[in-house]
Design an enzyme around this catalytic site. Structure first.
Site, PDB file in Angstrom:
ATOM      1  NE  ARG A   1      24.115  42.695   6.068  1.00 60.34           N
ATOM      2  CZ  ARG A   1      22.729  42.707   6.362  1.00 60.34           C
ATOM      3  NH1 ARG A   1      22.221  42.949   7.238  1.00 60.34           N
ATOM      4  NH2 ARG A   1      22.615  43.598   4.932  1.00 60.34           N
TER       5      ARG A   1
ATOM      6  CE1 TYR B   1      33.487  43.005   1.335  1.00 60.15           C
ATOM      7  CE2 TYR B   1      33.613  42.494  -1.290  1.00 60.15           C
ATOM      8  CZ  TYR B   1      33.849  42.216   0.518  1.00 60.15           C
ATOM      9  OH  TYR B   1      35.263  41.805   0.436  1.00 60.15           O
ATOM     10  CD  GLU B   2      27.839  39.774   1.188  1.00 66.67           C
ATOM     11  OE1 GLU B   2      27.192  39.919   1.918  1.00 66.67           O
ATOM     12  OE2 GLU B   2      29.234  39.064   1.180  1.00 66.67           O
ATOM     13  N   GLY B   3      25.737  44.679   2.269  1.00 71.64           N
ATOM     14  CA  GLY B   3      25.172  45.999   2.433  1.00 71.64           C
ATOM     15  C   GLY B   3      25.564  47.111   2.271  1.00 71.64           C
TER      16      GLY B   3
END
Length: 600
Positions: free
Chosen positions: A296, A440-442
């Site tokens: 992140r 992406y990555e949350g």
């Protein structure tokens, strides 16, 4: 054709002057971060990314990756050769532990190199970037044997790594995963299932690919509490720990994406693939979050990186393109038209980009310093505070950084007018590549809820109180600098607005959690503005001191003070407006029944 030059001067300013890395020389790893070594690393890293990686950026976008009938994947022309140069130069070893073949340098320096790589070629940078995350998870939760087996070759670049979370029916809600891990007599597990959106999942640049895969063992709880983490290598290892027999994992297809075409985003099929559990059974999500948190921060840097390369090209275009006259009269009467720089609206977009990019770069590097201090600071109290602050700011760096990074990229495309919409000018790629970083990555909505729903209340609000204190201290110090007094008062007021919004959540979110959900995105942006404002205060104080001492680089430091003033005038007013949005609550947002959204 687009161009790129790594912002070495600005990174040097932050590392050596604003953060003064040399002052941490008594801590492990920092002894090698003297100003001359930092300068050498930045210069060489800038050359490598600009001269080797950037020329391949458009190639990767145009060619993409190719999957063959046997499931193998070929990366775009030049990628494999560039990766060899990356590996031979040791760029992937910068911040890795010396115990496993790394150089052990501070993460602050590694983060700068990540920005340079992502600006020059985001798709390429994802291959070593995901490897670093996988290494972090293995070093944190793996057995000593797993660390010794996998970490050295992954750090060197001989092998790469991935993270396998998402499945066709579940993304954020990982409790729904169906991939199974069946225990085998020899202590390994047979992994069966399908994963999608797996960046760097299959390629031709490394001898082996070490997949970290989330799966459920028989009888595990159905929720996220029943998830375990497994190492699943592309090639199994022989007695000498060299790749040998192909494992039961393959690339089923390559996703057709909007951007980052040079990265092989794969559908991965696991058919009784042999895997090895990392850490404890049913504790895999916690282990994977170590990798995800590292990722992140890296994605936040990607938001900055696309804004930076788009900004550089927009500045060059604005200086060459002549259209119309300045509102105050011709700036260059001898020419038929003035450059785009005379137009306030062009200036608005360019100044927004400059203020965000330089502030975000400082925040990312300062955040990286907190990562180092959370492990290496002299006292437990200092380590705890650093860990609290970077935990709090990780969703802000990722969420606010990529929201604004995408906005900046599209505004830089706007500077080009119609040419920005034409592929040959290259601006389209920056916009397309930047877009994924918000997802992406949350996804950024998840980041906002992580910030407001988890991080604010964690440890009784200890982290957010520490952040408020740091900002207040910075404001108090900056008030003593005449050039920054008004700016400091603005940030102090903005920090007060952020405190008030925090209190409003405390008073209203328990009764109706939708009030929190409705305001989380706005709160994340409030904290992003305050955090960047804090960094601009620090940079402003450094610049003012340099000018007072009679620096030879007067234009650079004067530019910092002017940009700080611009940030103060143009960014901080949004904080109050965002607070007022938060305090309207979530009733109107949630009131309509789902069928009322239908248009036909």
């Amino acid at each position: 054709m687009p161009t790129y030059k790594a912002p070495v001067r600005d990174a040097r300013f932050i590392l050596n002057e604003v953060l003064n890395l040399e002052s941490y020389g008594n801590l492990p790893g920092f002894e090698s971060a003297s100003a001359d070594i930092v300068d050498a690393v930045l210069e060489e890293g800038g050359k490598f990314t600009a001269e080797v990686l950037f020329p391949l950026n458009a190639v990767g976008d145009q060619e993409g990756c190719t999957r063959h009938e046997d499931g193998s994947v070929t990366t775009p022309s030049g990628f494999k050769e560039a990766f060899e140069q990356f590996k031979e130069a040791g760029w992937g070893t910068l911040s890795a532990p010396e115990e496993f073949g790394g150089q052990g340098m501070p993460h602050a320096i590694g983060f700068v190199m990540e920005e340079f790589m992502a600006s020059s070629n985001q798709a390429f940078g994802m291959y070593p970037g995901l490897t670093n995350g996988a290494v972090s998870a293995i070093l944190a939760k793996g057995s000593q044997e797993q660390k010794e087996t996998y970490a050295p070759k992954m750090i060197s670049g001989q092998w790469t790594g991935t993270m396998n979370l998402t499945e066709p029916h579940c993304g954020t809600d990982l409790g729904l995963i169906r991939t199974k891990a069946v225990p085998q007599a020899d202590g390994s597990y047979a992994i069966t299932g399908m994963k999608i959106f797996i960046s760097s999942g299959e390629h031709d640049m490394a001898e082996n690919i070490i997949h970290l895969v989330l799966a459920k063992t028989p009888g595990a709880p159905e929720s996220s509490k029943g998830i375990s983490l497994f190492i699943v290598p592309k090639f199994l290892l022989d007695e000498d720990e060299n790749p040998s027999e192909r494992n039961g994992v393959s690339c089923g297809s390559i996703e057709h994406k909007m951007g980052i075409h040079g990265n092989s985003t794969c559908v991965m099929n696991y058919d009784d693939a042999i895997g090895y559990m990392v850490g404890e059974e049913n504790k895999g999500l916690a282990a994977m979050f170590i990798m995800m948190n590292a990722a992140r921060l890296g994605v936040g840097i990607q938001g900055l990186s696309q804004a930076e390369v788009a900004y550089q090209n927009a500045v060059e275009y604005a200086g060459d393109r002549r259209q119309g006259r300045a509102l105050t009269g011709p700036a260059e009467p001898e020419e038929k038209a003035d450059t785009l720089f005379v137009h306030p609206d062009i200036r608005r977009m360019l100044m927004d980009a400059k203020a965000f990019n330089e502030g975000m770069r400082a925040l990312c590097i300062w955040g990286a310093l907190q990562v180092d201090l959370s492990h290496k600071a002299a006292t437990e109290e200092e380590r705890e505070t650093a860990d609290d602050i970077i935990g709090l700011l990780t969703p802000v760096i990722k969420g606010y950084g990529t929201d604004k990074g995408y906005d900046i990229a599209t505004n830089m495309q706007q500077v080009y007018g119609g040419h920005g919409y034409i592929e040959e000018w290259g601006m389209s790629q920056y916009v397309r590549d930047a877009r994924i970083a918000m997802i992406y990555e949350g996804a950024n909505g998840v980041q906002a809820m992580d910030l407001c729903g988890r991080k604010l209340a964690q440890h009784g609000g200890r982290a957010v109180q520490a952040f408020f204190k740091v900002v207040d201290e910075e404001c108090a110090a900056a008030k003593n600098v005449p050039e920054l007094t008004e700016f400091a008062e603005r940030i102090e007021k903005s920090n007060g607005e952020l405190k008030a919004a925090t209190m409003w959540f405390m008073q209203n979110a328990m009764a109706n959690p939708n009030h929190l959900g409705a305001g989380a995105h706005h709160y994340m942006h409030m904290m992003g503005i305050v955090a960047l404002g804090m960094m601009w205060l620090r940079m402003g104080q450094t610049a003012a001191a340099a000018l007072k001492s009679g620096t030879e680089d007067k234009a650079f430091y004067e530019g910092k003070l002017t940009t700080a003033r611009y940030f103060s005038e143009r960014f901080t007013p949004d904080v109050g407006a965002l607070r007022r949005k938060i305090e309207t609550g979530g009733d109107a947002m949630m009131e309509l029944p789902a069928e009322a959204f239908a248009t036909a």
